[in-house]
Design a protein around this motif. Sequence first.
Motif, PDB file in Angstrom:
ATOM      1  N   GLY A  60       0.821  -1.220   0.000  1.00  0.00           N
ATOM      2  CA  GLY A  60       0.000   0.000   0.000  1.00  0.00           C
ATOM      3  C   GLY A  60       0.846   1.257   0.000  1.00  0.00           C
ATOM      4  O   GLY A  60       0.510   2.249  -0.657  1.00  0.00           O
ATOM      5  N   ALA A  61       1.970   1.209   0.732  1.00  0.00           N
ATOM      6  CA  ALA A  61       2.870   2.374   0.777  1.00  0.00           C
ATOM      7  C   ALA A  61       3.466   2.644  -0.604  1.00  0.00           C
ATOM      8  O   ALA A  61       3.602   3.798  -1.010  1.00  0.00           O
ATOM      9  N   PHE A  62       3.810   1.575  -1.330  1.00  0.00           N
ATOM     10  CA  PHE A  62       4.355   1.756  -2.676  1.00  0.00           C
ATOM     11  C   PHE A  62       3.292   2.245  -3.661  1.00  0.00           C
ATOM     12  O   PHE A  62       3.606   2.953  -4.618  1.00  0.00           O
ATOM     13  N   LEU A  63       2.035   1.871  -3.432  1.00  0.00           N
ATOM     14  CA  LEU A  63       0.960   2.274  -4.352  1.00  0.00           C
ATOM     15  C   LEU A  63       0.471   3.701  -4.110  1.00  0.00           C
ATOM     16  O   LEU A  63      -0.127   4.306  -5.000  1.00  0.00           O
ATOM     17  N   SER A  64       0.722   4.246  -2.916  1.00  0.00           N
ATOM     18  CA  SER A  64       0.233   5.596  -2.587  1.00  0.00           C
ATOM     19  C   SER A  64       0.681   6.660  -3.590  1.00  0.00           C
ATOM     20  O   SER A  64      -0.151   7.452  -4.049  1.00  0.00           O
ATOM     21  N   PRO A  65       1.962   6.714  -3.965  1.00  0.00           N
ATOM     22  CA  PRO A  65       2.366   7.733  -4.950  1.00  0.00           C
ATOM     23  C   PRO A  65       1.698   7.550  -6.310  1.00  0.00           C
ATOM     24  O   PRO A  65       1.399   8.532  -6.994  1.00  0.00           O
ATOM     25  N   VAL A  66       1.451   6.300  -6.698  1.00  0.00           N
ATOM     26  CA  VAL A  66       0.790   6.033  -7.985  1.00  0.00           C
ATOM     27  C   VAL A  66      -0.634   6.579  -7.953  1.00  0.00           C
ATOM     28  O   VAL A  66      -1.094   7.246  -8.886  1.00  0.00           O
ATOM     29  N   VAL A  67      -1.340   6.303  -6.840  1.00  0.00           N
ATOM     30  CA  VAL A  67      -2.713   6.800  -6.688  1.00  0.00           C
ATOM     31  C   VAL A  67      -2.709   8.326  -6.646  1.00  0.00           C
ATOM     32  O   VAL A  67      -3.591   8.980  -7.212  1.00  0.00           O
ATOM     33  N   ARG A  68      -1.693   8.900  -5.997  1.00  0.00           N
ATOM     34  CA  ARG A  68      -1.567  10.362  -5.921  1.00  0.00           C
ATOM     35  C   ARG A  68      -1.509  10.975  -7.314  1.00  0.00           C
ATOM     36  O   ARG A  68      -2.207  11.935  -7.618  1.00  0.00           O
ATOM     37  N   MET A  69      -0.668  10.400  -8.181  1.00  0.00           N
ATOM     38  CA  MET A  69      -0.523  10.940  -9.537  1.00  0.00           C
ATOM     39  C   MET A  69      -1.790  10.728 -10.359  1.00  0.00           C
ATOM     40  O   MET A  69      -2.202  11.599 -11.119  1.00  0.00           O
ATOM     41  N   GLU A  70      -2.424   9.568 -10.180  1.00  0.00           N
ATOM     42  CA  GLU A  70      -3.614   9.233 -10.965  1.00  0.00           C
ATOM     43  C   GLU A  70      -4.782  10.172 -10.662  1.00  0.00           C
ATOM     44  O   GLU A  70      -5.508  10.591 -11.554  1.00  0.00           O
ATOM     45  N   TYR A  71      -4.968  10.501  -9.376  1.00  0.00           N
ATOM     46  CA  TYR A  71      -6.124  11.304  -8.981  1.00  0.00           C
ATOM     47  C   TYR A  71      -5.755  12.724  -8.549  1.00  0.00           C
ATOM     48  O   TYR A  71      -6.578  13.412  -7.947  1.00  0.00           O
ATOM     49  N   SER A  72      -4.542  13.156  -8.834  1.00  0.00           N
ATOM     50  CA  SER A  72      -4.068  14.510  -8.504  1.00  0.00           C
ATOM     51  C   SER A  72      -4.278  14.855  -7.028  1.00  0.00           C
ATOM     52  O   SER A  72      -4.819  15.898  -6.674  1.00  0.00           O
ATOM     53  N   LEU A  73      -3.873  13.941  -6.151  1.00  0.00           N
ATOM     54  CA  LEU A  73      -4.019  14.150  -4.709  1.00  0.00           C
ATOM     55  C   LEU A  73      -2.858  14.992  -4.180  1.00  0.00           C
ATOM     56  O   LEU A  73      -1.788  15.028  -4.776  1.00  0.00           O
ATOM     57  N   SER A  74      -3.072  15.632  -3.053  1.00  0.00           N
ATOM     58  CA  SER A  74      -2.024  16.491  -2.481  1.00  0.00           C
ATOM     59  C   SER A  74      -0.910  15.651  -1.857  1.00  0.00           C
ATOM     60  O   SER A  74      -1.124  14.504  -1.464  1.00  0.00           O
TER      61      SER A  74
END
Length: 198
Positions: A60-74
């Motif tokens: 999950g920690a490795f996937l967090s940055p990917v999700v951040r980029m995909e959904y433009s999260l802060s």
Amino acid sequence: MENKIESLELEEMRQQMQTLREQLDEQLHVNDKLVVGQLKSTVRSINNRGTFFLILSIVGAFLSPVVRMEYSLSWAFTVITLICVLRSGICGYFVTHMIKEVDIQRNTLSCHAEKVIRAKRYNRILDIWDIIEGIILCVWLLVEIFVGNFFVSLSKSNQIIICIWAAFTLIVAWGCTAAVMWRGNRNFKKLLDMLKHD
């Protein structure tokens, strides 16, 4: 003659008593092996649960940055999520590994019961902490998605799909979380019941 008969009867009774003692000792040995086997199996299940969630938190920690980029999260949300996910996995791992399979035959049952009670208490605290963090992160995530550039740039139909997907995901996630917490607490209770019974 009567003395001889009585001595033969006494000898026969002694042999029967000896046979019964041997059978009882054998039965007790088998029962001990079964109880130790059940204890080890339950402890292994608790340990495996902790290891699984540690691995899951690292993924999950490795996937967090990917999700951040995909959904433009802060970045703030991403960093806090990383910290929460890793904290949950690491703490859960250490709590579930407070009880070790190798300690079952070394320690007394009362000493083992104390460890299980302590681990169960810490596990409950972690469950409550995880629920609080989960609610905060879910609300924050929904705000990030629905207020951010990603959601605004979508068409109305895609926005509706995202809303339905978010609701469905939250329901499934909370259902799975409740089931996992219930099962973890049930394993601790089962282990305590076995230790008290013995």
